[in-house]
Write a protein that holds these residues in place. Structure first.
Motif, PDB file in Angstrom:
ATOM      1  N   ILE A 214       0.824  -1.225   0.000  1.00 61.88           N
ATOM      2  CA  ILE A 214       0.000   0.000   0.000  1.00 61.88           C
ATOM      3  C   ILE A 214       0.861   1.279   0.000  1.00 61.88           C
ATOM      4  O   ILE A 214       0.593   2.194  -0.784  1.00 61.88           O
ATOM      5  CB  ILE A 214      -1.006  -0.013   1.194  1.00 61.88           C
ATOM      6  N   VAL A 217       1.889   1.845  -3.485  1.00 60.52           N
ATOM      7  CA  VAL A 217       0.795   2.309  -4.350  1.00 60.52           C
ATOM      8  C   VAL A 217       0.620   3.825  -4.173  1.00 60.52           C
ATOM      9  O   VAL A 217       0.553   4.567  -5.157  1.00 60.52           O
ATOM     10  CB  VAL A 217      -0.529   1.572  -4.004  1.00 60.52           C
ATOM     11  N   ILE A 218       0.570   4.251  -2.929  1.00 61.44           N
ATOM     12  CA  ILE A 218       0.379   5.685  -2.672  1.00 61.44           C
ATOM     13  C   ILE A 218       1.594   6.472  -3.189  1.00 61.44           C
ATOM     14  O   ILE A 218       1.449   7.548  -3.766  1.00 61.44           O
ATOM     15  CB  ILE A 218       0.135   5.944  -1.161  1.00 61.44           C
ATOM     16  N   PHE A 398      -3.136  -2.472  -6.179  1.00 63.02           N
ATOM     17  CA  PHE A 398      -4.098  -2.473  -5.071  1.00 63.02           C
ATOM     18  C   PHE A 398      -5.126  -3.593  -5.246  1.00 63.02           C
ATOM     19  O   PHE A 398      -5.476  -4.292  -4.287  1.00 63.02           O
ATOM     20  CB  PHE A 398      -4.802  -1.122  -4.939  1.00 63.02           C
ATOM     21  N   VAL A 402      -5.873  -6.628  -2.659  1.00 61.87           N
ATOM     22  CA  VAL A 402      -7.184  -7.018  -2.105  1.00 61.87           C
ATOM     23  C   VAL A 402      -7.394  -8.520  -2.318  1.00 61.87           C
ATOM     24  O   VAL A 402      -7.735  -9.248  -1.382  1.00 61.87           O
ATOM     25  CB  VAL A 402      -8.329  -6.205  -2.774  1.00 61.87           C
ATOM     26  N   VAL A 415      -8.827  -8.262   4.612  1.00 64.02           N
ATOM     27  CA  VAL A 415      -8.680  -7.139   3.670  1.00 64.02           C
ATOM     28  C   VAL A 415      -8.609  -5.822   4.450  1.00 64.02           C
ATOM     29  O   VAL A 415      -7.801  -4.930   4.134  1.00 64.02           O
ATOM     30  CB  VAL A 415      -9.836  -7.117   2.643  1.00 64.02           C
ATOM     31  N   PHE A 416      -9.437  -5.720   5.491  1.00 60.89           N
ATOM     32  CA  PHE A 416      -9.380  -4.522   6.341  1.00 60.89           C
ATOM     33  C   PHE A 416      -8.019  -4.436   7.042  1.00 60.89           C
ATOM     34  O   PHE A 416      -7.448  -3.360   7.176  1.00 60.89           O
ATOM     35  CB  PHE A 416     -10.509  -4.538   7.377  1.00 60.89           C
ATOM     36  N   LEU A 419      -5.509  -3.161   4.537  1.00 61.54           N
ATOM     37  CA  LEU A 419      -5.627  -1.721   4.284  1.00 61.54           C
ATOM     38  C   LEU A 419      -5.168  -0.911   5.502  1.00 61.54           C
ATOM     39  O   LEU A 419      -4.435   0.079   5.358  1.00 61.54           O
ATOM     40  CB  LEU A 419      -7.079  -1.385   3.923  1.00 61.54           C
ATOM     41  N   LEU A 423      -2.016   1.695   5.544  1.00 63.60           N
ATOM     42  CA  LEU A 423      -2.054   3.131   5.862  1.00 63.60           C
ATOM     43  C   LEU A 423      -1.104   3.448   7.025  1.00 63.60           C
ATOM     44  O   LEU A 423      -0.403   4.465   7.011  1.00 63.60           O
ATOM     45  CB  LEU A 423      -3.487   3.569   6.178  1.00 63.60           C
ATOM     46  N   TYR A 426       2.308   3.517   5.582  1.00 56.48           N
ATOM     47  CA  TYR A 426       2.576   4.737   4.823  1.00 56.48           C
ATOM     48  C   TYR A 426       2.938   5.898   5.767  1.00 56.48           C
ATOM     49  O   TYR A 426       3.948   6.585   5.571  1.00 56.48           O
ATOM     50  CB  TYR A 426       1.354   5.099   3.969  1.00 56.48           C
ATOM     51  N   VAL A 427       2.088   6.084   6.796  1.00 54.88           N
ATOM     52  CA  VAL A 427       2.356   7.180   7.753  1.00 54.88           C
ATOM     53  C   VAL A 427       3.685   6.899   8.468  1.00 54.88           C
ATOM     54  O   VAL A 427       4.495   7.817   8.670  1.00 54.88           O
ATOM     55  CB  VAL A 427       1.184   7.315   8.770  1.00 54.88           C
ATOM     56  N   ARG A 430       6.616   7.928   6.435  1.00 53.23           N
ATOM     57  CA  ARG A 430       6.773   9.387   6.439  1.00 53.23           C
ATOM     58  C   ARG A 430       7.428   9.857   7.744  1.00 53.23           C
ATOM     59  O   ARG A 430       8.096  10.872   7.781  1.00 53.23           O
ATOM     60  CB  ARG A 430       5.413  10.059   6.266  1.00 53.23           C
ATOM     61  N   MET A 431       7.194   9.089   8.811  1.00 50.89           N
ATOM     62  CA  MET A 431       7.788   9.459  10.110  1.00 50.89           C
ATOM     63  C   MET A 431       9.135   8.788  10.313  1.00 50.89           C
ATOM     64  O   MET A 431       9.672   8.794  11.407  1.00 50.89           O
ATOM     65  CB  MET A 431       6.842   9.050  11.232  1.00 50.89           C
TER      66      MET A 431
ATOM     67  N   MET B   1       9.127  17.855  11.768  1.00 52.50           N
ATOM     68  CA  MET B   1       9.033  16.447  12.176  1.00 52.50           C
ATOM     69  C   MET B   1       8.856  16.290  13.686  1.00 52.50           C
ATOM     70  O   MET B   1       8.327  15.289  14.150  1.00 52.50           O
ATOM     71  CB  MET B   1      10.299  15.715  11.719  1.00 52.50           C
ATOM     72  N   ASP B   5       6.676  13.647  15.755  1.00 55.41           N
ATOM     73  CA  ASP B   5       7.301  12.715  16.703  1.00 55.41           C
ATOM     74  C   ASP B   5       6.604  12.773  18.055  1.00 55.41           C
ATOM     75  O   ASP B   5       6.384  11.743  18.696  1.00 55.41           O
ATOM     76  CB  ASP B   5       8.785  13.059  16.880  1.00 55.41           C
ATOM     77  N   PHE B  62       7.151  17.845   9.256  1.00 54.85           N
ATOM     78  CA  PHE B  62       6.611  16.560   8.815  1.00 54.85           C
ATOM     79  C   PHE B  62       5.680  16.795   7.621  1.00 54.85           C
ATOM     80  O   PHE B  62       4.790  17.651   7.691  1.00 54.85           O
ATOM     81  CB  PHE B  62       5.838  15.924   9.975  1.00 54.85           C
ATOM     82  N   VAL B  63       5.919  16.087   6.545  1.00 50.44           N
ATOM     83  CA  VAL B  63       5.047  16.208   5.368  1.00 50.44           C
ATOM     84  C   VAL B  63       4.446  14.832   5.093  1.00 50.44           C
ATOM     85  O   VAL B  63       5.175  13.880   4.829  1.00 50.44           O
ATOM     86  CB  VAL B  63       5.847  16.687   4.129  1.00 50.44           C
ATOM     87  N   LEU B  64       3.128  14.758   5.186  1.00 49.76           N
ATOM     88  CA  LEU B  64       2.480  13.457   4.998  1.00 49.76           C
ATOM     89  C   LEU B  64       2.478  13.051   3.533  1.00 49.76           C
ATOM     90  O   LEU B  64       2.684  11.888   3.200  1.00 49.76           O
ATOM     91  CB  LEU B  64       1.041  13.503   5.537  1.00 49.76           C
ATOM     92  N   THR B  75      -7.052   8.730  -3.922  1.00 46.33           N
ATOM     93  CA  THR B  75      -6.683   7.310  -3.991  1.00 46.33           C
ATOM     94  C   THR B  75      -7.002   6.603  -2.681  1.00 46.33           C
ATOM     95  O   THR B  75      -7.602   5.516  -2.680  1.00 46.33           O
ATOM     96  CB  THR B  75      -5.178   7.154  -4.300  1.00 46.33           C
ATOM     97  N   MET B  79      -9.583   3.656  -2.111  1.00 46.20           N
ATOM     98  CA  MET B  79      -9.159   2.364  -1.536  1.00 46.20           C
ATOM     99  C   MET B  79     -10.100   1.967  -0.399  1.00 46.20           C
ATOM    100  O   MET B  79     -10.548   0.818  -0.314  1.00 46.20           O
ATOM    101  CB  MET B  79      -7.744   2.482  -0.958  1.00 46.20           C
ATOM    102  N   TRP B  82     -13.392   1.036  -1.774  1.00 46.23           N
ATOM    103  CA  TRP B  82     -13.264  -0.281  -2.442  1.00 46.23           C
ATOM    104  C   TRP B  82     -13.482  -1.408  -1.415  1.00 46.23           C
ATOM    105  O   TRP B  82     -14.317  -2.291  -1.591  1.00 46.23           O
ATOM    106  CB  TRP B  82     -11.868  -0.375  -3.053  1.00 46.23           C
ATOM    107  N   VAL B  83     -12.724  -1.294  -0.322  1.00 47.70           N
ATOM    108  CA  VAL B  83     -12.781  -2.349   0.705  1.00 47.70           C
ATOM    109  C   VAL B  83     -14.135  -2.343   1.414  1.00 47.70           C
ATOM    110  O   VAL B  83     -14.725  -3.398   1.681  1.00 47.70           O
ATOM    111  CB  VAL B  83     -11.621  -2.159   1.712  1.00 47.70           C
ATOM    112  N   PHE B  91     -17.763  -8.366  -4.771  1.00 48.63           N
ATOM    113  CA  PHE B  91     -16.350  -8.118  -5.066  1.00 48.63           C
ATOM    114  C   PHE B  91     -16.135  -7.609  -6.490  1.00 48.63           C
ATOM    115  O   PHE B  91     -15.495  -6.581  -6.712  1.00 48.63           O
ATOM    116  CB  PHE B  91     -15.547  -9.411  -4.845  1.00 48.63           C
TER     117      PHE B  91
END
Lengths: 504, 148
Positions: A214, A217-218, A398, A402, A415-416, A419, A423, A426-427, A430-431, B1, B5, B62-64, B75, B79, B82-83, B91
């Motif tokens: 994931i 993908v992002i 993605f 799934v 699947v949850f 996901l 996420l 991903y965060v 970034r950290m 950041m 943190d 910090f930049v997400l 996106t 996502m 979708w789920v 499905f």
């Protein structure tokens, strides 16, 4: 072993196995060459496809994809200056300058030949180190497993991220996640928030798909350009011969790089990127012309590629013998092994020996096949890399994520989970909290817990808990390695400061 | 950041407090490992928080999302949709719907209607092929809903 070895050679050469190796090599090279698609992601997405296959077929396919995708990363490293997989990061240092000089074909051929030789040396170590190590694994009791997992988590925390603190936090967080569900000892239901779905714990494969797919993908969507712009790739005559002569004339460079790759691979959690960087630095140090590195030196490409492909087999050594993955893709392979009912350890080399040896020997074939497939399909791969729009690739990955996370347990909850962890991953990235330590914590958690609790029980029964943890010879070795790995960044920093002081 | 943190450290410390309180309800041996790890994670989080107090004010923020924010937000939203919609719509229907939507929304070039339709058709064909592979060959029955 000899009998199993010979039987496995015979059983490897079936039409199905050969086709699977070829398919894996082609798919692996394509996946590795596409920036954003990693070996870990490829194997994670492939696991559900293999679960109706015979274990040996599934493993052969995944092994070939693993080997080839690590090599495939060199295409985008050389042609785009963007490593296709993290393992190819050191390949950009000299591969891209070579390509800019109009030597893109020579750079690709160098990477190919180095990957083949490096990979084969790695498989040699895998074949001949794994059986004795699996015998050694019989000496591993709960204290040794506890210290081994601690060592793995410490080393990945210190090596995989710039901040040791965040690496350790990631590892501890992964351990915490591993405790969700029914406890392995005394069976309390832990941290399930009343959910029945969580009682079996976090499903490993969906979590791995989430953490590794994931964020990618992002990341693809974040990019400003739709297509990558590559340096043209044109075939030239007699390059392969010239590269072979260059490599054969410098056997030490090749052997040293492959050995470094294998050793780094064996260290739990350390991946191909670390192997390639260490090997590249050593090549610079040992070279008579260190000033040529970074400006398009073939030796730089050889060092990086031989090392990262040798690391593949290295990472499988602790995985197959102890159940401790040497690198993130090996962690996914562990999930696949367990899915197929294969438990790492001595049993894998005795009761399931035919499967294991056939799998290991298939890596020899995969490494050899890289040479023709890589060289002859290079032009199409470079076209694909530059023409496949990320706007199409990202939703497709993605979609497969799934499917992959659902198909194993046929459970929407997974699947949850995929996901959610995606996420978080991903965060976390970034950290600067990378998924490697979290995933290793998640995988090693139950081994570490059982090691800790059983050691305490054994210690109580024998009269001294401390003696159980700190006096056994293998434990002492592992404790020393853990302390060394934890202290290493500080020691290395002190050495660098001292060297800088001397130069000044 | 450093703000990020601090937030992460506080969040993790909150998780640790919850973990410690909850683990007291477990049997002694089941509680041992969680308590050890909660203490370690709590200590490390506290250290991260303390260190963030002493960071330089010039440290990068910090930049997400680096680069294109709106497509990333869309996106992630798609996502999640979708789920979330799989159980409701089924499905295949959800996948076809959201994938087509993603392909259109994320498109960066100006394309004609025909080009977009062709791309959607191609994408749908690939998706149906994967669906059939799992559904018919691997016998993985995907959730069905109001549609497919």
């Amino acid at each position: 072993m000899n009998e199993l070895f010979l039987t496995s050679i015979g059983s490897l050469f079936t039409a199905t196995n050969l086709l699977l190796v070829l398919l894996g090599v082609v798919a692996g090279i394509v996946v590795g060459a596409l920036p954003g698609l990693t070996a870990t992601m490829a194997i994670a997405l492939l696991v559900p496809f293999t679960f109706t296959m015979q274990p040996v077929h599934g493993l052969i396919l995944m092994g070939a994809i693993y080997v080839a995708s690590i090599y495939g990363g060199s295409f985008s490293a050389i042609l785009l200056n963007t490593p296709g997989t993290p393992s190819a990061i050191a390949t950009t240092f000299d591969g891209y300058p070579m390509a800019k000089r109009g030597q893109s074909y020579q750079a690709i051929v160098t990477a190919t030949v180095a990957s083949v030789f490096g990979g084969l040396i790695g498989v040699f170590f895998l074949l001949f180190l794994s059986p004795p190590l699996s015998r050694l694994s019989l000496r591993f009791g709960p204290p040794e497993f506890f210290w081994l997992t601690t060592f793995g988590l410490t080393i990945i925390a210190t090596l995989s991220t710039k901040s040791i603190l965040k690496g350790l936090i990631g590892g501890a967080f992964g351990l915490l996640l591993s405790m969700i569900g029914i406890a392995p000892i005394e069976g309390s239901v832990r941290f399930t928030f009343g959910s029945i779905s969580l009682q079996n714990g976090i499903a490993l494969i969906p979590a791995l798909i989430g953490f590794f797919c994931i964020p990618e993908v992002i990341g693809m969507i974040e990019r400003k350009a739709e297509h990558y712009t590559a340096i043209p790739y044109r075939r030239q005559r007699r390059v392969l011969w010239g590269v072979l002569i260059h490599i054969v004339r410098k056997p030490l460079l090749m052997i040293r790089s492959a050995v470094i790759g294998t050793i780094v691979g064996i260290i739990p959690g350390a991946g191909g990127n670390i192997a390639a960087m260490v090997s590249y630095n050593e090549a610079v140090r040992a070279s008579r012309n260190p000033e040529q590195f970074g400006k398009g030196s073939m030796d730089g490409v050889v060092a990086a590629e031989a090392s990262n492909n040798a690391e593949v087999s290295g990472s499988l050594i602790p995985l197959l013998t102890l159940g401790i993955p040497g690198a993130p893709p090996a962690a996914v392979l562990l999930g696949a092994l367990l899915l197929h009912g294969l438990r790492p350890g001595r049993e894998l080399f005795t009761y399931h020996g035919a499967v294991t040896y056939t799998f290991m020997l298939s890596l020899v074939l995969a490494n050899i096949l890289i040479l023709p497939v890589g060289i002859f399909s290079g032009r199409w791969i470079s076209r694909l890399v530059t023409r496949l729009p990320v706007t199409l690739l990202a939703p497709m990955v993605f979609f497969l994520s799934v499917i992959g996370s659902y198909a194993i347990n046929r459970n929407m909850f997974d699947v949850f989970v995929m996901l959610g962890f995606g996420l978080i991953g991903y965060v976390g990235r970034r950290m600067k909290i990378h998924p490697g330590p979290i995933v290793l914590g998640l995988i090693l958690g139950s081994i570490c817990e059982q090691g800790l609790v059983q050691s305490i029980l054994m210690g109580r029964a024998s009269g001294s808990v401390l003696a159980m943890f700190f006096t056994r010879p293998l434990s002492i070795l592992l404790i020393s390695l853990t302390l060394l790995s934890a202290a290493w960044p500080f020691i290395a920093g002190a050495i660098r400061r001292r060297q800088a002081g001397r130069k000044a | 950041m450093k703000t990020a943190d601090r937030v992460a450290a506080l969040l993790l410390m909150g998780i640790c407090v919850y973990g410690w309180i909850t683990s007291r309800l477990f049997s002694p041996l089941s509680a041992l490992f969680p308590q050890v790890i909660v203490l370690i994670l709590g200590g490390l989080s506290l250290l991260l928080f303390i260190l963030s107090l002493f960071r330089s004010p010039d440290e990068p923020r910090f930049v997400l999302v680096h680069g294109r924010v709106l497509p990333v937000v869309l996106t992630v939203a798609m996502m999640v949709a979708w789920v979330a919609l799989i159980s409701l719509l089924g499905f295949l229907a959800t996948s076809l719907l959201i994938f087509s939507l993603m392909t259109v929304v994320l498109e960066r070039k100006q394309r004609t209607g025909i080009q977009i339709i062709l791309r959607i058709v191609a994408v749908c064909a690939v998706m149906v092929a994967f669906y059939l592979f799992f559904d018919r060959l691997l016998l993985v029955s995907f959730p069905r809903g109001l549609l497919l």
